[in-house]
Design a protein around this motif. Structure first.
Motif, PDB file in Angstrom:
ATOM      1  N   GLU A   1     -25.665 -19.845  16.372  1.00  0.00           N
ATOM      2  CA  GLU A   1     -25.165 -19.277  15.119  1.00  0.00           C
ATOM      3  C   GLU A   1     -26.081 -18.160  14.607  1.00  0.00           C
ATOM      4  O   GLU A   1     -25.649 -17.228  13.948  1.00  0.00           O
ATOM      5  N   ARG A   2     -27.378 -18.291  14.926  1.00  0.00           N
ATOM      6  CA  ARG A   2     -28.324 -17.283  14.435  1.00  0.00           C
ATOM      7  C   ARG A   2     -28.052 -15.931  15.100  1.00  0.00           C
ATOM      8  O   ARG A   2     -28.298 -14.888  14.510  1.00  0.00           O
ATOM      9  N   VAL A   3     -27.551 -15.973  16.322  1.00  0.00           N
ATOM     10  CA  VAL A   3     -27.216 -14.728  17.006  1.00  0.00           C
ATOM     11  C   VAL A   3     -26.139 -13.993  16.220  1.00  0.00           C
ATOM     12  O   VAL A   3     -26.212 -12.785  16.010  1.00  0.00           O
ATOM     13  N   LYS A   4     -25.167 -14.759  15.744  1.00  0.00           N
ATOM     14  CA  LYS A   4     -24.083 -14.133  14.977  1.00  0.00           C
ATOM     15  C   LYS A   4     -24.592 -13.540  13.675  1.00  0.00           C
ATOM     16  O   LYS A   4     -24.052 -12.568  13.178  1.00  0.00           O
ATOM     17  N   LEU A   5     -25.635 -14.156  13.104  1.00  0.00           N
ATOM     18  CA  LEU A   5     -26.195 -13.633  11.865  1.00  0.00           C
ATOM     19  C   LEU A   5     -26.977 -12.344  12.094  1.00  0.00           C
ATOM     20  O   LEU A   5     -27.259 -11.616  11.151  1.00  0.00           O
ATOM     21  N   GLY A   6     -27.364 -12.075  13.356  1.00  0.00           N
ATOM     22  CA  GLY A   6     -28.039 -10.815  13.640  1.00  0.00           C
ATOM     23  C   GLY A   6     -29.461 -10.934  14.169  1.00  0.00           C
ATOM     24  O   GLY A   6     -30.235  -9.996  14.081  1.00  0.00           O
ATOM     25  N   ILE A   7     -29.805 -12.093  14.728  1.00  0.00           N
ATOM     26  CA  ILE A   7     -31.132 -12.233  15.326  1.00  0.00           C
ATOM     27  C   ILE A   7     -30.961 -12.342  16.836  1.00  0.00           C
ATOM     28  O   ILE A   7     -30.204 -13.182  17.315  1.00  0.00           O
TER      29      ILE A   7
ATOM     30  N   LEU B   1     -32.234  -7.862  13.632  1.00  0.00           N
ATOM     31  CA  LEU B   1     -33.639  -8.128  13.934  1.00  0.00           C
ATOM     32  C   LEU B   1     -33.750  -8.496  15.413  1.00  0.00           C
ATOM     33  O   LEU B   1     -33.052  -9.396  15.880  1.00  0.00           O
ATOM     34  N   VAL B   2     -34.595  -7.768  16.131  1.00  0.00           N
ATOM     35  CA  VAL B   2     -34.769  -8.124  17.535  1.00  0.00           C
ATOM     36  C   VAL B   2     -36.197  -8.643  17.733  1.00  0.00           C
ATOM     37  O   VAL B   2     -37.167  -8.061  17.238  1.00  0.00           O
ATOM     38  N   LEU B   3     -36.298  -9.800  18.409  1.00  0.00           N
ATOM     39  CA  LEU B   3     -37.595 -10.413  18.669  1.00  0.00           C
ATOM     40  C   LEU B   3     -37.984 -10.093  20.112  1.00  0.00           C
ATOM     41  O   LEU B   3     -37.247 -10.432  21.035  1.00  0.00           O
ATOM     42  N   LEU B   4     -39.107  -9.437  20.302  1.00  0.00           N
ATOM     43  CA  LEU B   4     -39.523  -9.064  21.657  1.00  0.00           C
ATOM     44  C   LEU B   4     -40.796  -9.828  22.008  1.00  0.00           C
ATOM     45  O   LEU B   4     -41.827  -9.665  21.347  1.00  0.00           O
ATOM     46  N   ASP B   5     -40.725 -10.657  23.038  1.00  0.00           N
ATOM     47  CA  ASP B   5     -41.882 -11.465  23.419  1.00  0.00           C
ATOM     48  C   ASP B   5     -42.552 -10.865  24.646  1.00  0.00           C
ATOM     49  O   ASP B   5     -42.049 -10.988  25.761  1.00  0.00           O
ATOM     50  N   GLU B   6     -43.660 -10.223  24.431  1.00  0.00           N
ATOM     51  CA  GLU B   6     -44.456  -9.588  25.482  1.00  0.00           C
ATOM     52  C   GLU B   6     -43.635  -8.710  26.418  1.00  0.00           C
ATOM     53  O   GLU B   6     -43.582  -8.942  27.618  1.00  0.00           O
ATOM     54  N   PRO B   7     -43.008  -7.676  25.859  1.00  0.00           N
ATOM     55  CA  PRO B   7     -42.186  -6.799  26.703  1.00  0.00           C
ATOM     56  C   PRO B   7     -43.004  -6.035  27.747  1.00  0.00           C
ATOM     57  O   PRO B   7     -42.438  -5.579  28.728  1.00  0.00           O
TER      58      PRO B   7
END
Ligand code: ATP
Ligand code: MG
Lengths: 336, 239
Positions: free
Chosen positions: B73-79, B158-164
């Motif tokens: 559901e959080r994906v739909k909210l924009g994360i 909001l995009v979360l990038l983990d060690e790109p």
């Protein structure tokens, strides 16, 4: 004791018949195998109770035929219509049983992150409950007082129950020295068509992609917005639909069933899934067909009483040389 | 504030992975979390995405408490997130992976959707050359680009990038960081986790240093790159 003689004459003189009927049998194995393989692909879990999902489909078929007034004299178009309806009913019934199974026997455990062994034990338990409820249905209906209305459906719960009519086959065309019958053709074509539809659904549709995503990487799938609970439900649903259709085709060929009819067929279908590469949809198809044909050839060679032995020896031999099965493991990786 | 994390605690069994973490992410900015191995950076991102259960604290996204919202559901909210270790789907093609990124979107038949494909191909021309290749056979750097592109396909706020930049050659690292700046310029808020502290701090508007599950320093990227303790611990000699 007799020495084990290999009857090559019999195998070669009946080669085309053995192959065609083996394919028809194998197609049924393959359709049931799909249920094992999809659930394994998504949950890495062997759904031991899938055999009962199939068994309920056989009874749904049988009862639909009786309910629609099938008698020893029903034939031709009326019979075809009965079986068409029965297939739909069996698919619905099997799908419902599969969904119930997921809800009751698996989801509570998965939600708690129980070890896989727990789910396996739960599945074995569910399998017994389902098959014994069918085997005790006369008692169960007596307890709740429905005996009168349903007596003809529930009586002889532990006996083999057959269709009222013998299915008449018609010879269509020859392959080698065997006349392929309409039933052979219906079973093989129907099974292939259903599997093609499933394959395309899983490859092309959005939901199908969700299934593959969960199979390949559940956490990433969740990050993409895939609801894994729905995906698991969907795999049980699809497996149930295929098992139900397989059950009708099985009744068309075999004509009779019993409360424990799922067991040996389930073991064979599971074997087919492992042989083709568990978790791999096309593997289930290949595994099923190979198993059906090999069983027929093998039993011609060494005698029908060895049929099941042939199946399992073949499994062991294939796994010795290709531990991940003929087409390799997994619903996702590289294959589907 | 687009994202507010308040007093967050997350456990693995009895081990506390993060303890009482609070920070916020302003819309349109790049916020970075830096810290040593095992500090709890990945855990923080996974908790924001909903993959880890919150023991205590709240996560507020765009004014809405999402602490107990399931991940899908959080994906739909924009994360959306490009996870550590990339998490691409190895058996799918590049195109299918990107398509998975847009799984939660309802506008998948529209021109806007096709434009987003083009936007990703513009940022990562390498992916366009390889649309039909099976993702499992891509090189590590290409997989990283795919993971980022896939995260953008959700059209996140909001995009979360983990060690790109993990495991990439120096030239590619430069490229990845300028792409992150480009993502920001296109209006997407970024929360970046990096080992490559010098680069991350240079690009970041806000930065937080994580040490064994707690935030020990916060400031603008510039402030922290000048901070002696941060220099000593994370920037080594390469600044
Ligand atoms: N699934 C898990 N089960 C148990 N402990 C875990 C799990 N995942 C992480 N941890 C522990 O939680 C702590 C924080 O881990 P985390 O992955 O968040 O660190 P990190 O800051 O991302 O480190 P790195 O820079 O190495 O990626 C570590 O001590 C780690 O061992
Ligand atoms: Mg990490």
């Amino acid at each position: 004791m007799h020495a084990l003689a290999l009857n090559f004459d019999f195998l070669f003189s009946n080669f085309s018949q053995l192959t065609v009927t083996g394919l028809a049998l194998g197609a049924v194995y393959a359709m049931v195998a799909l249920g094992y393989t999809m659930v394994y692909g998504v949950l890495q879990l062997i759904n031991f109770a899938h055999s009962e999902v199939f068994m309920y489909g056989t009874f749904a078929t049988l009862w639909t035929v009786y309910f629609m007034g099938g008698t020893a004299h029903t034939s031709g178009f009326a019979l075809a219509r009965m079986f068409a309806v029965a297939m739909v009913v069996a698919m619905v019934v099997s799908a419902l049983v599969a969904l119930l199974l997921e809800r009751v026997a698996y989801r509570p455990l998965l939600r708690r992150n129980s070890p896989q062994l727990m789910a396996l034990i739960s599945a074995i338990g569910a399998s017994f409950v389902l098959s014994e409820s069918m085997g005790l249905r006369d008692n169960i209906t007596r307890w709740i007082g429905l005996n009168d209305n349903f007596s003809r459906y529930v009586s002889g719960a532990r006996d083999t129950r057959g269709l009222p009519m013998d299915i008449q086959t018609h010879k269509l065309f020859p392959i080698g020295n065997y006349q392929v019958t309409n039933i052979d053709l219906i079973v093989i074509c129907c099974a292939l068509l259903m599997m093609l539809l499933l394959d395309q659904f899983v490859r092309r549709s959005r939901l199908g992609r969700g299934i593959r995503a969960v199979a390949q990487d559940p956490e990433s799938a969740a990050l993409m917005g895939v609801n894994s609970t729905r995906v698991v439900q969907l795999t049980f649903l699809l497996g149930g639909l295929m098992a139900g259709a397989a059950a009708t085709l099985y009744m068309l060929r075999i004509g009779a069933t019993r409360f424990d009819a799922g067991f040996i067929l389930g073991v064979k279908a599971f074997t087919a899934a492992v042989m083709g590469g568990i978790g791999n949809l096309r593997g289930a198809l290949v595994g099923g067909l190979v198993l059906g044909v090999a069983e027929n050839w093998g039993s011609a060679l060494v005698g029908t009483q060895w049929k099941d032995v042939v199946a399992f020896v073949l499994l062991v031999v294939i796994l010795l040389f290709r531990p991940t099965g003929i087409l390799g493991e997994s619903l996702g990786k590289a294959r589907v | 504030m687009l994202l507010e994390v308040e007093g967050l605690c997350v456990n693995y069994g009895h081990i506390e992975a993060i303890r009482d973490i609070s920070f916020s992410v302003a819309e349109g900015e790049i916020t970075t979390l830096i810290g040593a191995n095992g500090a709890g950076k990945t855990t923080t991102l996974k908790t924001i995405s909903g993959l880890r259960k919150v023991r205590e604290g709240r996560i507020v996204f765009d004014g809405k408490d999402i602490t107990n919202v399931p991940p899908f559901e959080r994906v739909k909210l924009g994360i959306s997130q490009s996870p550590e270790g990339r998490g691409i789907f190895p058996g799918m093609t590049v195109r299918e992976n990107l398509d998975m990124g847009a799984y939660a979107r309802r506008d998948r038949k529209t021109a806007a959707y096709r434009e987003d494909f083009d936007r990703v191909y513009q940022l990562f021309p390498r992916l366009q050359e390889r649309v039909s290749q099976t993702a499992g056979t891509l090189s590590g750097g290409e997989q990283q680009m795919l993971a980022m592109g896939r995260a953008l396909m959700a059209r996140p706020r909001l995009v979360l990038l983990d060690e790109p930049s993990m495991g990439l050659a120096p030239r590619l690292i430069q490229q990845i960081f300028s792409i992150i700046a480009e993502i920001k310029a296109q209006g997407t808020t970024v929360l970046l986790v990096e080992q490559n502290a010098a680069q991350a701090l240079r690009r970041a508007d806000q930065a937080h240093v994580l040490e064994t599950g707690e935030i020990v320093r916060s400031g603008t990227g510039e402030e922290l790159s000048g901070d002696e303790a941060v220099k000593a611990a994370y920037l080594g000699g390469d600044v």
